[in-house]
Design a protein around this motif. Structure first.
Motif, PDB file in Angstrom:
ATOM      1  N   LEU A  42      68.317  53.964  13.592  1.00 13.07           N
ATOM      2  CA  LEU A  42      67.274  54.631  13.863  1.00 13.07           C
ATOM      3  C   LEU A  42      66.382  54.348  12.434  1.00 13.07           C
ATOM      4  CD1 LEU A  42      65.732  56.924  15.195  1.00 13.07           C
ATOM      5  CD2 LEU A  42      67.091  58.041  14.144  1.00 13.07           C
ATOM      6  N   LEU A  43      67.061  54.501  10.983  1.00 12.45           N
ATOM      7  CA  LEU A  43      66.300  54.474  10.243  1.00 12.45           C
ATOM      8  C   LEU A  43      65.517  53.392   9.825  1.00 12.45           C
ATOM      9  CD1 LEU A  43      68.105  56.657   7.687  1.00 12.45           C
ATOM     10  CD2 LEU A  43      66.368  57.289   8.862  1.00 12.45           C
ATOM     11  N   ASP A  44      66.203  52.117  10.622  1.00  9.79           N
ATOM     12  CA  ASP A  44      65.995  50.568  10.202  1.00  9.79           C
ATOM     13  C   ASP A  44      65.019  49.725  10.742  1.00  9.79           C
ATOM     14  OD1 ASP A  44      66.835  50.269   7.230  1.00  9.79           O
ATOM     15  OD2 ASP A  44      68.934  49.359   7.712  1.00  9.79           O
ATOM     16  N   GLN A  45      64.474  50.931  12.063  1.00  6.45           N
ATOM     17  CA  GLN A  45      63.690  49.849  12.899  1.00  6.45           C
ATOM     18  C   GLN A  45      62.119  49.052  12.210  1.00  6.45           C
ATOM     19  OE1 GLN A  45      61.731  53.049  16.132  1.00  6.45           O
ATOM     20  NE2 GLN A  45      62.200  54.552  14.498  1.00  6.45           N
ATOM     21  N   ARG A  46      62.000  49.660  11.438  1.00  6.93           N
ATOM     22  CA  ARG A  46      60.308  49.077  11.297  1.00  6.93           C
ATOM     23  C   ARG A  46      61.416  47.168  10.494  1.00  6.93           C
ATOM     24  NH1 ARG A  46      58.893  46.563   6.666  1.00  6.93           N
ATOM     25  NH2 ARG A  46      60.279  48.312   5.299  1.00  6.93           N
TER      26      ARG A  46
END
Length: 311
Positions: A66-70
């Motif tokens: 979720l936090l690393d999607q970019r």
């Protein structure tokens, strides 16, 4: 993941099965080392602890997605992850992570003990929030500082069995944590060298990106030397015997060869071979610890040495 992957496969991918399997493996080793050969196995606690730790690690992995999607969208290695491809939406991933996390805490509190639940929750927050949400983007020492979260599984396993109430529980368990903590930088930096272009595109300050490959190779060698020294500590502390010591030295010598050869590698893929050996090294090292703990007392009828001082 391929376009034809089922929804269940997409959710399964969120849990990072290979990484979580290594986490649960080291936790189970911690459990088995905490048991004395002459005591009965608390099967319910062992099973509940393994499931609870697995669920917590899977929850942390989902939060990492979720936090690393970019980042995942621009890195070749991660571009097929469910959020990167749009196969799952952020809300679905968040709900999934929360369900796994709550289930983990419920199992550990109900069938294991409170200290195991607290330590496991701390590890989840350390990896999913502190490392992924902050350290990963803040400093090239991210994997060194954040590596503590990934090093705690043996402590969680040990706490599952004993509740950390015996006199030398913390000393024994933290030796295992220290081994994984020192192992993490050479393990991950080898991968980072191979994937440095990915990290550069994603603007992640991994050591090969900020300080260069040459500097990172020397850091891998230095940490590998330190790892070999640390891996001997269970024998020095009389937690293990000569069988483990021999195995640790052989495995460490091979790791040192990889680290030394990496200074002037034969090809670009050698960093990845070093990364793969580091996984074999950790699993084999803990296997030697386990065999030394359980089988060697059967082969040697002499009383095992104890870490606690004699009166």
């Amino acid at each position: 993941m391929t376009a034809g992957s089922t929804l269940a496969q997409q959710y399964w991918a969120l849990t990072k099965p290979r990484i979580v399997a290594l986490i649960v493996f080291t936790a189970v080793i911690g459990m088995l080392l905490a048991l004395r050969p002459d005591e009965a196995w608390p099967w319910l606690r062992l099973l509940a602890g393994s499931v609870g730790i697995w669920l917590a690690a899977a929850s942390a992995a989902a939060i990492n997605h979720l936090l690393d999607q970019r980042i995942d969208k621009v890195m070749v290695r991660t571009s097929e992850r469910p959020l990167a491809t749009g196969a799952l939406r952020p809300r679905q991933v968040l709900v999934f992570a929360l369900v796994l996390g709550v289930a983990s805490m419920g199992i550990l509190l109900a069938w294991v003990n409170a200290i195991s639940a607290v330590l496991t929750f701390g590890g989840l927050i350390g990896y999913a929030v502190i490392y992924t949400g902050f350290l990963k983007r803040a400093t090239p020492q991210n994997i060194v500082i954040g590596g503590l979260a990934g090093a705690v599984p043996p402590l969680l396993g040990w706490a599952t069995v004993t509740g950390m109430q015996r006199e030398w529980d913390w000393a024994h368990a933290l030796l295992l944590v220290l081994i994984i903590f020192v192992w993490t930088p050479p393990h991950f930096w080898a991968l980072a060298i191979f994937r440095r272009d990915d990290y550069s595109r994603a603007l992640i300050p991994m050591l090969p990106v900020t300080h260069g490959v040459h500097y990172t190779r020397w850091q891998i060698l230095l940490y590998t030397v330190l790892l070999v020294v640390v891996s001997v500590l269970p024998w020095v502390a009389r937690m293990s015997g000569i069988f483990y010591l021999a195995g640790a030295l052989v495995l460490g010598a091979v790791f040192l060869w990889y680290a030394w050869r990496l200074l002037d590698p034969p090809d670009d893929f050698f960093a990845m071979r070093t990364f793969r050996y580091s996984i074999v090294y950790l699993m084999a090292l803990f296997a030697f610890l386990l065999v030394d703990h359980w089988l060697m007392p059967l082969l040697d009828p002499a009383p095992a040495l104890e870490f606690a001082p004699q009166p």
